[in-house]
Design a protein around this motif. Structure first.
Motif, PDB file in Angstrom:
ATOM      1  N   LEU A  39       5.280  41.993  38.146  1.00 44.23           N
ATOM      2  CA  LEU A  39       5.523  42.843  39.314  1.00 44.23           C
ATOM      3  C   LEU A  39       5.187  44.293  39.010  1.00 44.23           C
ATOM      4  O   LEU A  39       4.522  44.978  39.812  1.00 44.23           O
ATOM      5  N   GLU A  40       5.615  44.774  37.851  1.00 41.47           N
ATOM      6  CA  GLU A  40       5.324  46.157  37.478  1.00 41.47           C
ATOM      7  C   GLU A  40       3.829  46.377  37.295  1.00 41.47           C
ATOM      8  O   GLU A  40       3.295  47.431  37.664  1.00 41.47           O
ATOM      9  N   GLU A  41       3.140  45.382  36.742  1.00 39.53           N
ATOM     10  CA  GLU A  41       1.690  45.502  36.573  1.00 39.53           C
ATOM     11  C   GLU A  41       0.986  45.551  37.929  1.00 39.53           C
ATOM     12  O   GLU A  41       0.043  46.329  38.130  1.00 39.53           O
ATOM     13  N   GLU A  42       1.444  44.729  38.863  1.00 33.25           N
ATOM     14  CA  GLU A  42       0.815  44.723  40.185  1.00 33.25           C
ATOM     15  C   GLU A  42       1.028  46.041  40.911  1.00 33.25           C
ATOM     16  O   GLU A  42       0.135  46.554  41.588  1.00 33.25           O
ATOM     17  N   LEU A  43       2.224  46.616  40.770  1.00 31.62           N
ATOM     18  CA  LEU A  43       2.535  47.873  41.435  1.00 31.62           C
ATOM     19  C   LEU A  43       2.039  49.089  40.654  1.00 31.62           C
ATOM     20  O   LEU A  43       2.037  50.206  41.188  1.00 31.62           O
ATOM     21  N   SER A  44       1.662  48.879  39.398  1.00 31.15           N
ATOM     22  CA  SER A  44       1.256  49.975  38.505  1.00 31.15           C
ATOM     23  C   SER A  44       2.364  51.023  38.395  1.00 31.15           C
ATOM     24  O   SER A  44       2.108  52.228  38.363  1.00 31.15           O
ATOM     25  N   LEU A  45       3.598  50.540  38.332  1.00 29.73           N
ATOM     26  CA  LEU A  45       4.773  51.410  38.243  1.00 29.73           C
ATOM     27  C   LEU A  45       5.792  50.797  37.301  1.00 29.73           C
ATOM     28  O   LEU A  45       5.872  49.576  37.155  1.00 29.73           O
ATOM     29  N   THR A  46       6.583  51.660  36.677  1.00 32.52           N
ATOM     30  CA  THR A  46       7.723  51.197  35.893  1.00 32.52           C
ATOM     31  C   THR A  46       8.944  51.210  36.795  1.00 32.52           C
ATOM     32  O   THR A  46       9.317  52.250  37.349  1.00 32.52           O
ATOM     33  N   LEU A  47       9.559  50.051  36.961  1.00 28.25           N
ATOM     34  CA  LEU A  47      10.697  49.919  37.880  1.00 28.25           C
ATOM     35  C   LEU A  47      12.040  50.034  37.166  1.00 28.25           C
ATOM     36  O   LEU A  47      13.047  50.341  37.807  1.00 28.25           O
ATOM     37  N   PHE A  48      12.050  49.780  35.853  1.00 30.67           N
ATOM     38  CA  PHE A  48      13.302  49.801  35.093  1.00 30.67           C
ATOM     39  C   PHE A  48      13.165  50.650  33.833  1.00 30.67           C
ATOM     40  O   PHE A  48      12.101  50.698  33.219  1.00 30.67           O
ATOM     41  N   ALA A  60      11.215  55.070  41.076  1.00 29.77           N
ATOM     42  CA  ALA A  60      10.383  54.106  41.808  1.00 29.77           C
ATOM     43  C   ALA A  60      11.165  52.829  42.106  1.00 29.77           C
ATOM     44  O   ALA A  60      11.065  52.248  43.194  1.00 29.77           O
ATOM     45  N   GLY A  61      11.966  52.401  41.137  1.00 28.69           N
ATOM     46  CA  GLY A  61      12.788  51.214  41.342  1.00 28.69           C
ATOM     47  C   GLY A  61      13.841  51.419  42.416  1.00 28.69           C
ATOM     48  O   GLY A  61      14.106  50.529  43.233  1.00 28.69           O
TER      49      GLY A  61
END
Length: 291
Positions: A39-48, A60-61
């Motif tokens: 999920l993080e790779e798809e969004l290109s974001l760190t969520l946690f 972002a999370g």
């Protein structure tokens, strides 16, 4: 982006640890961590932010969490509606309510609706008016029973009759005289306010020449009345809100200010057709009767 990835994200966000989320989802930690990574790779974001004992949401999370939770809820609702259709049920009424709508809703409206739609069940979401409007926009609920003031742009609304605000205090409070009180009586009183009425009350007090003395602001009419019951000050609430706290030892007086009024309304989105149960509820809600 898959539902199982969103379910993994929401579980970890709510549980605070990978292990607890894995237990909740009845899976092991390794595949759960893999879903989060995808999920993080798809969004290109760190969520946690991963700590030694706990994981916390990044900004972002935090932003993503309510949207992910809403998507999962919409998927759950869709599955249930299809399941109901398969067994011949007429559906579910997805309804949102504010706490102070209890007397208007339960006095006769829900009973009347239930008598007409015996094979419809209820999915009830409770929150403040602003939260309910967001649930309407997201499609989580179909109808909200909310209280003015709110921005009605983009919504259809069916309003009940205006009702006055009342001052509420302990049973031994020394009210002056009889009948409705002038707004100026509130000057210097320690006020307990439901936060969303703060601007309305401050505006009317300013027009009367004084600034209110606010002891406590909160987000629920029930909390407001409980503080009054504890003898901590004077509350201002819509008159019908008193009915949700029957048995509470309080006394009240109406405030003589025509601008200090609110209305209960059924609210639904203009850009989304209502299901038959929701249409039926709006019809029942809108019939003339005592609040």
């Amino acid at each position: 982006m898959e539902l199982k990835q969103l379910a993994a994200f929401v579980a970890v966000a709510e549980e605070g640890t990978i292990s607890a989320a894995a237990r909740r989802l009845h899976m092991t930690q390794l595949p759960l961590s893999h879903q989060l990574k995808l999920l993080e790779e798809e969004l290109s974001l760190t969520l946690f932010e991963r700590g030694a004992r706990k994981v916390t949401l990044t900004p972002a999370g935090e932003l993503f969490y309510p949207r992910a939770a809403n998507i999962l809820e919409m998927a759950r609702v869709a599955r249930k509606e299809l399941s109901d259709l398969a067994v011949g049920k007429r559906g579910t009424l997805r309804l949102g309510t504010v706490s102070s709508s209890g007397s208007a809703l339960l006095s006769s409206r829900i009973r009347e609706f239930h008598a007409l739609y015996l094979d419809v069940d209820f999915s009830l979401h409770e929150g403040n008016t602003y939260q309910l409007l967001e649930l309407l926009r997201a499609g989580i609920i179909e109808v909200a029973v909310a209280r003015t003031p709110f921005q009605s742009e983009g919504f259809h609304c069916s309003y009940l009759s205006p009702e006055p605000m009342v001052a509420v205090a302990g049973p031994a409070h020394p009210w002056p005289g009889e009948g409705a009180l002038p707004l100026t009586y509130l000057k210097g009183q320690p006020l307990i306010l439901y936060r969303r009425f703060e601007d309305l009350i401050a505006r009317q007090c300013a027009a009367a020449g004084f600034a209110p003395t606010v002891l406590c602001k909160n987000d629920d009419a029930r909390t407001t009345l409980m503080w009054v019951g504890a003898g901590l000050g004077v509350a201002l609430v819509p008159r019908s809100a008193l009915k949700i706290m029957q048995g509470l030892q309080v006394s009240c007086r109406e405030i003589d200010d025509p601008a200090l009024t609110t209305q209960i309304a059924a609210v639904w989105a203009k850009n989304r057709p209502l299901s038959p149960p929701a249409q039926g509820f709006v019809e029942v809600f809108s019939r003339e009767r005592e609040v």
